[in-house]
Scaffold this motif. Structure first.
Motif, PDB file in Angstrom:
ATOM      1  N   GLU A 225     -55.274  28.319  29.299  1.00  0.00           N
ATOM      2  CA  GLU A 225     -55.159  29.264  30.402  1.00  0.00           C
ATOM      3  C   GLU A 225     -53.714  29.737  30.529  1.00  0.00           C
ATOM      4  O   GLU A 225     -52.771  28.963  30.358  1.00  0.00           O
ATOM      5  CB  GLU A 225     -55.588  28.604  31.717  1.00  0.00           C
TER       6      GLU A 225
ATOM      7  N   LEU B 236     -46.982  30.514  32.564  1.00  0.00           N
ATOM      8  CA  LEU B 236     -47.232  29.131  32.194  1.00  0.00           C
ATOM      9  C   LEU B 236     -48.471  29.089  31.312  1.00  0.00           C
ATOM     10  O   LEU B 236     -49.524  29.624  31.673  1.00  0.00           O
ATOM     11  CB  LEU B 236     -47.464  28.284  33.451  1.00  0.00           C
TER      12      LEU B 236
ATOM     13  N   VAL C 222     -51.213  26.667  29.724  1.00  0.00           N
ATOM     14  CA  VAL C 222     -51.794  25.345  29.945  1.00  0.00           C
ATOM     15  C   VAL C 222     -52.834  25.092  28.856  1.00  0.00           C
ATOM     16  O   VAL C 222     -53.751  25.894  28.669  1.00  0.00           O
ATOM     17  CB  VAL C 222     -52.466  25.242  31.331  1.00  0.00           C
TER      18      VAL C 222
ATOM     19  N   VAL D 234     -53.236  17.096  28.933  1.00  0.00           N
ATOM     20  CA  VAL D 234     -52.854  18.429  29.384  1.00  0.00           C
ATOM     21  C   VAL D 234     -51.389  18.676  29.023  1.00  0.00           C
ATOM     22  O   VAL D 234     -50.527  17.833  29.293  1.00  0.00           O
ATOM     23  CB  VAL D 234     -53.043  18.584  30.913  1.00  0.00           C
ATOM     24  N   GLU D 235     -51.119  19.809  28.397  1.00  0.00           N
ATOM     25  CA  GLU D 235     -49.743  20.191  28.085  1.00  0.00           C
ATOM     26  C   GLU D 235     -49.445  21.549  28.692  1.00  0.00           C
ATOM     27  O   GLU D 235     -50.272  22.465  28.643  1.00  0.00           O
ATOM     28  CB  GLU D 235     -49.535  20.263  26.570  1.00  0.00           C
ATOM     29  N   ASN D 236     -48.264  21.664  29.293  1.00  0.00           N
ATOM     30  CA  ASN D 236     -47.831  22.918  29.903  1.00  0.00           C
ATOM     31  C   ASN D 236     -46.587  23.429  29.210  1.00  0.00           C
ATOM     32  O   ASN D 236     -45.691  22.656  28.876  1.00  0.00           O
ATOM     33  CB  ASN D 236     -47.516  22.714  31.394  1.00  0.00           C
ATOM     34  N   ARG D 237     -46.514  24.726  29.001  1.00  0.00           N
ATOM     35  CA  ARG D 237     -45.322  25.346  28.429  1.00  0.00           C
ATOM     36  C   ARG D 237     -45.060  26.665  29.155  1.00  0.00           C
ATOM     37  O   ARG D 237     -45.991  27.422  29.437  1.00  0.00           O
ATOM     38  CB  ARG D 237     -45.499  25.642  26.931  1.00  0.00           C
ATOM     39  N   VAL D 238     -43.792  26.950  29.433  1.00  0.00           N
ATOM     40  CA  VAL D 238     -43.405  28.238  30.002  1.00  0.00           C
ATOM     41  C   VAL D 238     -42.968  29.146  28.867  1.00  0.00           C
ATOM     42  O   VAL D 238     -42.242  28.726  27.962  1.00  0.00           O
ATOM     43  CB  VAL D 238     -42.254  28.061  31.015  1.00  0.00           C
TER      44      VAL D 238
ATOM     45  N   SER E 247     -56.792  34.682  27.913  1.00  0.00           N
ATOM     46  CA  SER E 247     -57.287  33.311  28.069  1.00  0.00           C
ATOM     47  C   SER E 247     -58.753  33.224  27.674  1.00  0.00           C
ATOM     48  O   SER E 247     -59.169  32.320  26.934  1.00  0.00           O
ATOM     49  CB  SER E 247     -57.101  32.835  29.511  1.00  0.00           C
TER      50      SER E 247
ATOM     51  N   TRP F 226     -47.035  26.361  21.355  1.00  0.00           N
ATOM     52  CA  TRP F 226     -47.378  25.009  20.918  1.00  0.00           C
ATOM     53  C   TRP F 226     -47.183  24.801  19.418  1.00  0.00           C
ATOM     54  O   TRP F 226     -47.204  23.681  18.942  1.00  0.00           O
ATOM     55  CB  TRP F 226     -48.836  24.706  21.260  1.00  0.00           C
TER      56      TRP F 226
END
Length: 360
Positions: free
Chosen positions: A150, A160, A162, A170-174, A190, A235
């Motif tokens: 997402e 962001l 997700v 769960v991994e988050n990246r900006v 998404s 990622w």
């Protein structure tokens, strides 16, 4: 040191020289202090005068195995001397059944029903506590199957990303947004990704999206296509500058242990270099490379490890593997060169084995 170098050095040392050298190293690993000839004459079982011991120490200095940190001071092992000691003399101990059970219980408890990152964080904390050094774990990029992606807009030019894997991680990246992106386009990107990546690893998802480029162009506008590419790149490790390698996450616990008994400004500066090194993405990739190059525990002393050469730290590191026996990360202990290698090596080795079993 190569085996030939070790054999050559051993042949140049008689029994007396070996005993004196081992006492100097043992004392350094225990106390961190230089040892003088007078103290050595009291410690050695053979009756040797301080003058005789000084002659032997002079020979050891000529071989580059020991040095005098100050005029008229005792002797300390050089980096070469420590490496020679580790390779030629050190007897690796074994963990007791009680220690093995304790490591088993702690790793399994932290991994039961929790995320992989939580288990690795606890492993890093445990290694720190057992070694009195800093526990270090590198979690390589997660290659589990994906469940959901997402994109959430944070600012007009930032979002962001997700990513949720099938195992619940769960991994988050900006990441930066291309100019003019709308919330609707974020949802569209998404939804398109989720329709094509579910059940695939990140690498497989990239291949699939590349395969259906024509379909992508027909279904999405240019901005949405750009979003998909940027989202996957977040990622995929493109920002690391190392093609095909993803930096993953580095977890360090017990940094305060490294500050114990540190008073000299020079030592504080070395630690500052070490802490800076631990924050770099390139450093994480190098650490995983070091672990992948050997099948078991590896010991790097001082400048032997380019990653931590400025700080002069030692690293004991071992890889851990997934169910397919692929190296997916590394764990170890980092600290001053006078680490208790004989105790730390089996500890790191066994913890890596336990983590590997948990990932099968």
């Amino acid at each position: 040191m190569t085996k030939a170098m070790i054999d050559t050095t051993l042949q140049s040392l008689d029994t007396r020289s070996r005993d004196i050298f081992r006492y100097i190293v043992d004392s350094y690993l225990r106390d961190g202090e230089p040892v003088g000839s007078r103290n050595l004459s009291r410690m050695l079982s053979a009756s040797l005068s301080p003058a005789t011991i000084r002659n032997v120490m002079s020979d050891l200095e000529q071989l580059g195995l020991i040095y005098a940190p100050h005029i008229s001071a005792g002797r300390l092992p050089t980096q070469k001397g420590l490496r020679f000691f580790v390779d030629a003399f050190m007897e690796i101990g074994d963990l007791s059944d009680e220690e093995r059970r304790a490591i088993d219980a702690q790793v399994k408890a932290s991994g039961s029903g929790a995320s992989l990152e939580h288990m690795l964080t606890e492993a890093s904390q445990m290694l720190s506590g057992l070694s009195r050094g800093a526990g270090l774990v590198l979690a390589a990029k997660n290659e589990t199957s994906l469940k959901h992606v997402e994109f959430i807009q944070l600012e007009p030019t930032r979002a962001l990303a997700v990513m949720v894997s099938q195992n619940g991680d769960v991994e988050n990246r900006v990441f930066e947004l291309p100019p003019g992106v709308t919330v609707s386009q974020l949802h569209q990107a998404s939804n398109f990704l989720n329709a094509h990546i579910q059940g695939r690893t990140l690498a497989e998802a990239k291949i699939e999206i590349n395969r259906i480029k024509d379909e992508t162009r027909a279904a999405l506008d240019a901005l949405s296509q750009d979003l998909i590419e940027r989202g996957l790149a977040v990622w995929a490790g493109a920002e690391s500058g190392v093609p095909g390698r993803t930096p993953g996450r580095i977890i360090v616990r017990g940094r305060s242990n490294l500050l114990e008994n540190v008073t000299a400004q020079a030592d504080i500066d070395l630690l500052r270099h070490l802490f800076d090194d631990l924050e770099t993405q390139d450093g994480m990739i190098q650490l995983l490379d070091l672990a992948e190059q050997g099948s078991g525990v590896r010991i790097f002393i001082g400048s032997e490890n380019k990653l931590f050469s400025l700080s002069g730290s030692s690293l004991v590191v071992a890889p851990y593997r997934d169910k397919d026996q692929r190296v997916v990360g590394a764990l170890g202990v980092i600290g001053p060169t006078r680490l208790n290698y004989a105790r730390i090596v089996p500890m790191v080795d066994y913890t890596a084995q336990v983590i590997s079993r948990m990932l099968r």
